[in-house]
Design an enzyme around this catalytic site. Structure first.
Site, PDB file in Angstrom:
ATOM      1  N   TYR A 140       0.856  -1.287   0.061  1.00  0.00           N
ATOM      2  CA  TYR A 140       0.031  -0.028   0.048  1.00  0.00           C
ATOM      3  C   TYR A 140       0.861   1.345  -0.305  1.00  0.00           C
ATOM      4  CZ  TYR A 140      -3.593  -3.300   1.265  1.00  0.00           C
ATOM      5  OH  TYR A 140      -4.486  -4.456   1.314  1.00  0.00           O
ATOM      6  N   LYS A 189       4.369 -15.404   2.631  1.00  0.00           N
ATOM      7  CA  LYS A 189       4.236 -16.355   1.405  1.00  0.00           C
ATOM      8  C   LYS A 189       5.644 -16.555   1.174  1.00  0.00           C
ATOM      9  CE  LYS A 189       1.848 -18.187  -2.082  1.00  0.00           C
ATOM     10  NZ  LYS A 189       1.094 -19.475  -1.641  1.00  0.00           N
ATOM     11  N   ASP A 221      -2.276 -18.612   1.979  1.00  0.00           N
ATOM     12  CA  ASP A 221      -3.173 -19.147   1.547  1.00  0.00           C
ATOM     13  C   ASP A 221      -3.827 -20.346   2.465  1.00  0.00           C
ATOM     14  OD1 ASP A 221      -0.519 -20.257   1.092  1.00  0.00           O
ATOM     15  OD2 ASP A 221      -0.949 -21.349  -0.948  1.00  0.00           O
ATOM     16  N   ASP A 245      -4.810  -7.287   6.005  1.00  0.00           N
ATOM     17  CA  ASP A 245      -5.972  -6.452   5.692  1.00  0.00           C
ATOM     18  C   ASP A 245      -7.077  -7.512   5.467  1.00  0.00           C
ATOM     19  OD1 ASP A 245      -7.656  -4.400   4.854  1.00  0.00           O
ATOM     20  OD2 ASP A 245      -6.618  -3.915   3.233  1.00  0.00           O
ATOM     21  N   ASP A 249     -10.413  -9.220   7.711  1.00  0.00           N
ATOM     22  CA  ASP A 249     -11.808  -9.021   7.298  1.00  0.00           C
ATOM     23  C   ASP A 249     -12.599 -10.471   7.430  1.00  0.00           C
ATOM     24  OD1 ASP A 249     -11.645  -6.534   6.887  1.00  0.00           O
ATOM     25  OD2 ASP A 249     -13.103  -6.578   5.017  1.00  0.00           O
TER      26      ASP A 249
END
Ligand code: NAD
Length: 354
Positions: A140, A189, A221, A245, A249
């Site tokens: 970001y 990852k 994942d 992020d 959620d």
């Protein structure tokens, strides 16, 4: 105690109004004063000041002991250039305040087990996971761009982390794990991303200093899957900005509703930025339908982390628990055939139970 207050956009003013009621109740009960300063950020700041992040907002927030934020954004501002959009004001604010660690507890109150999408046998008697998300680095904030190429366009975003950025948030996470169930999972990852390899190497090195905390490593994942399969295996999850992020959620749905989840964004001192995890929910704005509990629980985090008022923070949590135990629900957490109350009523009931 000086608090900068940002209502923001959409449901922001409705949920912050309930938050202020709770702060007034705390002040009355414990006999002291909060000093508030209302400041603009996001779409409403753009409308009044021509920028989503006015300089005076940053100054006032920097000079406060804590910042309470509702949410920013909405369709009205969606077509503005990226640097004028409400979300860029929020990102700029987090960066300007240097709050690098975003603490997102995913707590499922036992009273809400029926509101979660998961089966009760997977959830047991509630859930308590702490997601620690890096907040001011990664994709970001990295170098990004779009260029025209033959027959189309090319766009890129860069994920870059230094070992220093990882070190400071990893230490914070180990300290948090120490005060909880002493288990920490680094989500990355590292099988494909160089930045993830550095996260793993750095966390592994620091873990030598926290031998009492059990560390595990999980690819993102797999973590997304495990959160649904067996969420109880997690205590503290540490992860980089974008993964955090998304996973927070996802975790919110385990707890019944995005409207329930608080967050604290902190750095090394007692200063913090406190905000619910959800956005400005334009679809329900102005209708007295928003769940204010994410905001109210963010205030509990403020009292605990910035003002060291753990008893008052517990009071808030207990009041929320009792209100839920009494069967009161806003629409997002209501099960079929239950009576629904509005934003204001929920705020008032929580104050009453306090
Ligand atoms: P959102 O979180 O605003 O809403 C997603 C869904 O959850 C909606 O159906 C909404 O009604 C519901 N919801 C959210 N908060 C709720 C609450 N307190 N009570 C009851 N229901 C609630 O996400 P979105 O729709 O993707 O984004 C809307 C706007 O918010 C966008 O402009 C986005 O950029 C912005 N946004 C801001 C923040 C922030 O300020 N921190 C975070 C995320 C999104």
């Amino acid at each position: 105690m000086k608090i900068a207050v940002i209502s923001g956009d959409g449901i922001g003013s409705e949920i912050i109004a309930q938050g202020k009621k709770v702060l007034r109740t705390v002040a009355h009960k414990y006999n002291f004063d909060f000093e508030y300063e209302d400041v603009l950020l996001g779409g409403s700041a753009f409308d009044k000041k021509g920028t989503p992040l006015p300089e005076e907002t940053v100054e006032i927030c920097k000079n406060s002991e804590a910042v309470l934020l509702g949410a920013v954004g909405g369709p009205k501002w969606d077509n503005l250039p990226g640097n004028l959009r409400p979300e860029s004001g929020l990102l700029g604010m987090r960066k300007a305040l240097g709050v690098f660690a975003n603490l997102r507890p995913a707590i499922l109150f036992p009273e809400l087990v029926g509101s979660s999408n998961l089966k009760p046998e997977v959830l047991g008697r509630g859930l308590d996971i702490m997601i620690v998300r890096e907040l001011i680095g990664g994709a970001y904030f990295g170098e990004k761009g779009t260029v025209n190429i033959k027959g189309g366009q090319k766009a890129w975003d860069t994920i870059a982390y230094t070992s220093f950025e990882i070190d400071r948030i990893a230490r914070k996470s180990f300290e948090i794990a120490r005060k909880r169930n002493k288990r920490l999972t680094l989500v990355d990852k590292a099988n494909v991303l160089e930045s993830s390899k550095l996260w793993r190497k750095t966390v592994r090195k620091i873990s030598d200093e926290y031998k009492d905390v059990e560390v595990s490593y999980m690819y993102v994942d797999n973590a997304a899957m495990q959160l649904i399969r067996d969420p109880k295996q997690f205590d503290v999850i540490l992860t980089e900005n974008m993964f955090g992020d998304i996973l927070s959620d996802e975790a919110s749905m385990l707890t019944g509703s995005l409207g329930m989840l608080p967050s604290a964004s902190v750095r090394g001192d007692s200063f913090g930025l406190y905000e619910p995890v959800h956005g400005s929910a334009p679809d329900i704005a102005g209708q007295n339908k928003a769940n204010p509990i994410g905001t109210i629980m963010s205030i509990a985090m403020m009292l605990k982390y910035s003002f060291n008022m753990t008893t008052a923070a517990e009071d808030i949590k207990n009041a929320v628990s009792q209100v839920l135990g009494g069967g009161y629900r806003t629409v997002d957490i209501a099960e079929k055939d239950t009576e629904v109350i509005g934003t204001e009523e929920m705020g008032e009931l929580i104050c009453k139970y306090m």
